[in-house]
Design a protein around this motif. Sequence first.
Motif, PDB file in Angstrom:
ATOM      1  N   SER A 183       0.419   7.439  15.014  1.00  0.00           N
ATOM      2  CA  SER A 183      -0.983   7.586  14.643  1.00  0.00           C
ATOM      3  C   SER A 183      -1.137   7.785  13.145  1.00  0.00           C
ATOM      4  N   LEU A 184      -0.279   8.601  12.552  1.00  0.00           N
ATOM      5  CA  LEU A 184      -0.366   8.831  11.108  1.00  0.00           C
ATOM      6  C   LEU A 184      -0.002   7.568  10.336  1.00  0.00           C
ATOM      7  N   ALA A 243      -5.051   9.226  24.878  1.00  0.00           N
ATOM      8  CA  ALA A 243      -5.133  10.570  24.301  1.00  0.00           C
ATOM      9  C   ALA A 243      -6.570  11.067  24.246  1.00  0.00           C
ATOM     10  N   SER A 244      -7.473  10.191  23.869  1.00  0.00           N
ATOM     11  CA  SER A 244      -8.866  10.605  23.750  1.00  0.00           C
ATOM     12  C   SER A 244      -9.475  10.907  25.118  1.00  0.00           C
ATOM     13  N   VAL A 276       0.335   5.870   0.085  1.00  0.00           N
ATOM     14  CA  VAL A 276      -0.600   6.916   0.488  1.00  0.00           C
ATOM     15  C   VAL A 276      -0.592   8.054  -0.524  1.00  0.00           C
ATOM     16  N   ILE A 322      -2.025  21.376  27.898  1.00  0.00           N
ATOM     17  CA  ILE A 322      -2.440  20.042  27.461  1.00  0.00           C
ATOM     18  C   ILE A 322      -1.226  19.142  27.249  1.00  0.00           C
ATOM     19  N   TYR A 326      -7.783  11.843  12.524  1.00  0.00           N
ATOM     20  CA  TYR A 326      -7.779  11.484  13.944  1.00  0.00           C
ATOM     21  C   TYR A 326      -7.066  12.534  14.787  1.00  0.00           C
ATOM     22  N   LEU A 327      -5.872  12.913  14.353  1.00  0.00           N
ATOM     23  CA  LEU A 327      -5.135  13.928  15.125  1.00  0.00           C
ATOM     24  C   LEU A 327      -5.951  15.207  15.276  1.00  0.00           C
ATOM     25  N   PHE A 357       3.910   9.982  19.181  1.00  0.00           N
ATOM     26  CA  PHE A 357       2.505   9.601  19.101  1.00  0.00           C
ATOM     27  C   PHE A 357       1.913   9.990  17.749  1.00  0.00           C
ATOM     28  N   SER A 358       2.210  11.214  17.309  1.00  0.00           N
ATOM     29  CA  SER A 358       1.684  11.691  16.030  1.00  0.00           C
ATOM     30  C   SER A 358       2.181  10.823  14.878  1.00  0.00           C
ATOM     31  N   HIS A 382      -3.073   5.249  10.504  1.00  0.00           N
ATOM     32  CA  HIS A 382      -4.200   5.641   9.659  1.00  0.00           C
ATOM     33  C   HIS A 382      -3.808   5.842   8.198  1.00  0.00           C
ATOM     34  N   ASN A 383      -2.496   5.741   7.932  1.00  0.00           N
ATOM     35  CA  ASN A 383      -2.013   5.891   6.554  1.00  0.00           C
ATOM     36  C   ASN A 383      -0.927   4.855   6.285  1.00  0.00           C
ATOM     37  N   PRO A 384      -1.306   3.571   6.212  1.00  0.00           N
ATOM     38  CA  PRO A 384      -0.293   2.523   6.023  1.00  0.00           C
ATOM     39  C   PRO A 384       0.504   2.756   4.739  1.00  0.00           C
ATOM     40  N   LEU A 395      -8.023  15.973  18.328  1.00  0.00           N
ATOM     41  CA  LEU A 395      -7.359  16.206  19.613  1.00  0.00           C
ATOM     42  C   LEU A 395      -7.112  17.696  19.867  1.00  0.00           C
ATOM     43  N   GLU A 415      -8.398  14.301  26.416  1.00  0.00           N
ATOM     44  CA  GLU A 415      -9.173  15.413  25.861  1.00  0.00           C
ATOM     45  C   GLU A 415     -10.158  15.979  26.872  1.00  0.00           C
ATOM     46  N   HIS A 436       4.938   1.124   8.152  1.00  0.00           N
ATOM     47  CA  HIS A 436       3.793   0.335   8.638  1.00  0.00           C
ATOM     48  C   HIS A 436       3.964   0.043  10.118  1.00  0.00           C
ATOM     49  N   LEU A 437       2.846  -0.080  10.835  1.00  0.00           N
ATOM     50  CA  LEU A 437       2.908  -0.492  12.233  1.00  0.00           C
ATOM     51  C   LEU A 437       3.105  -2.000  12.314  1.00  0.00           C
ATOM     52  N   CYS A 458      -8.565  17.302  30.312  1.00  0.00           N
ATOM     53  CA  CYS A 458      -7.877  18.589  30.203  1.00  0.00           C
ATOM     54  C   CYS A 458      -8.863  19.742  30.009  1.00  0.00           C
ATOM     55  N   GLU A 509      -3.848   5.805  21.987  1.00  0.00           N
ATOM     56  CA  GLU A 509      -4.935   6.634  21.450  1.00  0.00           C
ATOM     57  C   GLU A 509      -6.103   6.715  22.424  1.00  0.00           C
ATOM     58  N   SER A 527       0.837  -1.205   0.000  1.00  0.00           N
ATOM     59  CA  SER A 527       0.000   0.000   0.000  1.00  0.00           C
ATOM     60  C   SER A 527       0.871   1.254   0.000  1.00  0.00           C
TER      61      SER A 527
END
Lengths: 151, 151
Positions: free
Chosen positions: B55-56, B123-124, A10, B33, A17-18, B51-52, B59-61, A21, B127, B107-108, B130, B120, A8
């Motif tokens: 996360s990216l 983090a949520s 991008v 925060i 998602y970010l 973290f960013s 969500h973006n393999p 926050l 939110e 990739h993760l 805070c 995550e 894959s």
Amino acid sequence: MDEITKISFVEEVDTSYLETLMGYNSRRAALAIIGVFLERMAKYELRPVDFSVLSLVSHNPGITSRQLCNALGVLAPNLVGMVTALEKRGLITRCPHPHDGRAMGLHLTEDGKTLLKAAEETASKLEFDCTPNLSSAERKTLIRLLKKIYK
Amino acid sequence: MDEITKISFVEEVDTSYLETLMGYNSRRAALAIIGVFLERMAKYELRPVDFSVLSLVSHNPGITSRQLCNALGVLAPNLVGMVTALEKRGLITRCPHPHDGRAMGLHLTEDGKTLLKAAEETASKLEFDCTPNLSSAERKTLIRLLKKIYK
DNA sequence: TATTGTTATACTCTATAACTATA
DNA sequence: TATAGTTATAGAGTATAACAATA
């Protein structure tokens, strides 16, 4: 999963998602405004922290370094150089504190007052230029809600 | 004015002018925060930027380093070490990009997915913790208005 | 004993130049 | 020629420890 199967790629990065926050959004907004701040304050040779120091000294004549540190979240050892530099530039003076022999009260010089007046006008104008898509009411709301987070 | 006449001192610091500025308020809120973020993410050994990145990637393999840099405002030389560290921790892998021999798709790993899921959720939850004084509607409004500044 | 201001210093973050491999 | 990733390095920002003078 075999690595060879991860084919894959991008096309457009999904940051949705970010963007949910508060920390991410407030930091991005702050950096955007600070970027413009740096550009426009370059002619005064003032970083955000220098501007904040001058402004607090202006509105609080006789403020001490310790009080500046508490108000701005700057550690004492890191403030020393900033105050020294502003004093060498002839923008502020250190006077003996009337009630505490350890402390020094900070005051703006005439040059400091002149510079800060122009800088504060630049800062206030920048408010609107950085938020062209916000109505006056939205700007007011935004500041009110931000204060609720950190105060 | 003679220096000896500057006998004023400050009991309570007046920060009202700075509080009219969007840059000041957004930066203070972001730092508040981020402070909580650092505490709660310490157990995952994740800074905001780590973290960013995770996360990216999640969500973006297949996202590339360059795309990460553009999305997060990080310079390429400064991202290298972060990606290398996350790879050494076994949280991400670098795979050849299917269409560009220069690039590597990120990739993760399974461990990365597990860690990020917990992070995550942290983090949520953060939110809301805070922003205890904000209603759900206010939180939504705040994020909408912040986006108007930086997007 | 505690606090203000200070020095020295270390650590992190951010920025610039230059190199390689590939497009 | 331009771009992705990388290395080396410099500069700015932030952190802790320790000291002298004063409270």
